[in-house]
Design a protein around this motif. Structure first.
Motif, PDB file in Angstrom:
ATOM      1  N   ILE A  20       0.842  -1.201   0.000  1.00  8.28           N
ATOM      2  CA  ILE A  20       0.000   0.000   0.000  1.00  8.28           C
ATOM      3  C   ILE A  20       0.875   1.248   0.000  1.00  8.28           C
ATOM      4  N   ALA A  21       1.932   1.232   0.818  1.00  9.46           N
ATOM      5  CA  ALA A  21       2.845   2.377   0.899  1.00  9.46           C
ATOM      6  C   ALA A  21       3.507   2.645  -0.452  1.00  9.46           C
ATOM      7  N   GLU A  22       3.892   1.585  -1.148  1.00 11.84           N
ATOM      8  CA  GLU A  22       4.505   1.754  -2.478  1.00 11.84           C
ATOM      9  C   GLU A  22       3.560   2.489  -3.424  1.00 11.84           C
ATOM     10  N   GLY A  23       2.292   2.109  -3.355  1.00  9.14           N
ATOM     11  CA  GLY A  23       1.289   2.752  -4.209  1.00  9.14           C
ATOM     12  C   GLY A  23       1.185   4.243  -3.929  1.00  9.14           C
ATOM     13  N   TYR A  24       1.202   4.604  -2.652  1.00  8.61           N
ATOM     14  CA  TYR A  24       1.140   6.023  -2.290  1.00  8.61           C
ATOM     15  C   TYR A  24       2.391   6.764  -2.761  1.00  8.61           C
ATOM     16  N   GLU A  25       3.557   6.115  -2.584  1.00  6.43           N
ATOM     17  CA  GLU A  25       4.818   6.759  -2.979  1.00  6.43           C
ATOM     18  C   GLU A  25       4.863   7.002  -4.490  1.00  6.43           C
ATOM     19  N   LYS A  26       4.301   6.061  -5.260  1.00  6.72           N
ATOM     20  CA  LYS A  26       4.246   6.235  -6.715  1.00  6.72           C
ATOM     21  C   LYS A  26       3.419   7.462  -7.089  1.00  6.72           C
ATOM     22  N   ARG A  27       2.456   7.803  -6.224  1.00  3.47           N
ATOM     23  CA  ARG A  27       1.601   8.956  -6.485  1.00  3.47           C
ATOM     24  C   ARG A  27       2.188  10.254  -5.929  1.00  3.47           C
ATOM     25  N   GLY A  28       3.429  10.170  -5.436  1.00  3.23           N
ATOM     26  CA  GLY A  28       4.122  11.388  -5.019  1.00  3.23           C
ATOM     27  C   GLY A  28       3.948  11.768  -3.559  1.00  3.23           C
ATOM     28  N   ILE A  29       3.463  10.863  -2.731  1.00  6.75           N
ATOM     29  CA  ILE A  29       3.298  11.153  -1.307  1.00  6.75           C
ATOM     30  C   ILE A  29       4.598  10.787  -0.601  1.00  6.75           C
ATOM     31  N   SER A  30       4.978  11.577   0.392  1.00  5.16           N
ATOM     32  CA  SER A  30       6.250  11.357   1.085  1.00  5.16           C
ATOM     33  C   SER A  30       6.281   9.971   1.734  1.00  5.16           C
ATOM     34  N   ASP A  31       7.517   9.449   1.935  1.00  3.72           N
ATOM     35  CA  ASP A  31       7.679   8.115   2.512  1.00  3.72           C
ATOM     36  C   ASP A  31       6.988   8.000   3.860  1.00  3.72           C
ATOM     37  N   LYS A  32       7.182   9.003   4.689  1.00  6.49           N
ATOM     38  CA  LYS A  32       6.632   8.958   6.057  1.00  6.49           C
ATOM     39  C   LYS A  32       5.096   8.958   6.040  1.00  6.49           C
ATOM     40  N   GLU A  33       4.523   9.811   5.209  1.00  6.72           N
ATOM     41  CA  GLU A  33       3.057   9.897   5.111  1.00  6.72           C
ATOM     42  C   GLU A  33       2.492   8.629   4.468  1.00  6.72           C
ATOM     43  N   ALA A  34       3.189   8.088   3.465  1.00  4.42           N
ATOM     44  CA  ALA A  34       2.743   6.857   2.808  1.00  4.42           C
ATOM     45  C   ALA A  34       2.712   5.709   3.815  1.00  4.42           C
ATOM     46  N   GLU A  35       3.745   5.637   4.641  1.00  2.74           N
ATOM     47  CA  GLU A  35       3.824   4.592   5.672  1.00  2.74           C
ATOM     48  C   GLU A  35       2.674   4.739   6.673  1.00  2.74           C
ATOM     49  N   ARG A  36       2.403   5.957   7.092  1.00  2.00           N
ATOM     50  CA  ARG A  36       1.332   6.224   8.056  1.00  2.00           C
ATOM     51  C   ARG A  36      -0.023   5.789   7.485  1.00  2.00           C
TER      52      ARG A  36
END
Length: 105
Positions: A20-36
């Motif tokens: 799920i975090a990878e998907g968020y990161e691909k959309r340009g969301i920061s690593d920390k926020e994607a993890e959260r």
């Protein structure tokens, strides 16, 4: 167990969060926020960590977040003509009424 401790999560839940975090990161969301967001989604889906050690742990749950419709939700229904939808609604109402009468006795 301190906040943020992931020891009660299964390997499957951790893989799910990573995906799920990878998907968020691909959309340009920061690593920390994607993890959260990823862990929040895992918690929403599974109700927290699933390893034993506390009440209600280890139980199977569905995947409600995985079943959300998103943009495509309702397209099939909207494509049908109004008369067809109306007929279906009338038929459903008649069925509910019939069932209510049947179960009332």
């Amino acid at each position: 167990m301190p906040r943020g401790d992931k020891s009660k999560y299964t390997d499957k839940q951790e893989r799910k969060a990573d995906h799920i975090a990878e998907g968020y990161e691909k959309r340009g969301i920061s690593d920390k926020e994607a993890e959260r967001r990823a862990w929040a989604t895992v918690n929403k889906d599974d109700g927290g960590g699933k390893k034993e050690g506390g009440s209600g742990r280890g139980k199977h749950t569905g995947h409600p977040a995985a079943h959300k419709g998103g943009k495509s939700g309702g397209k099939a229904s909207a494509a049908r003509p109004a008369a067809s939808r109306s007929e279906s609604a009338r038929k459903a109402a008649a069925t509910r009424k019939r069932n209510a009468e049947h179960h009332a006795h």
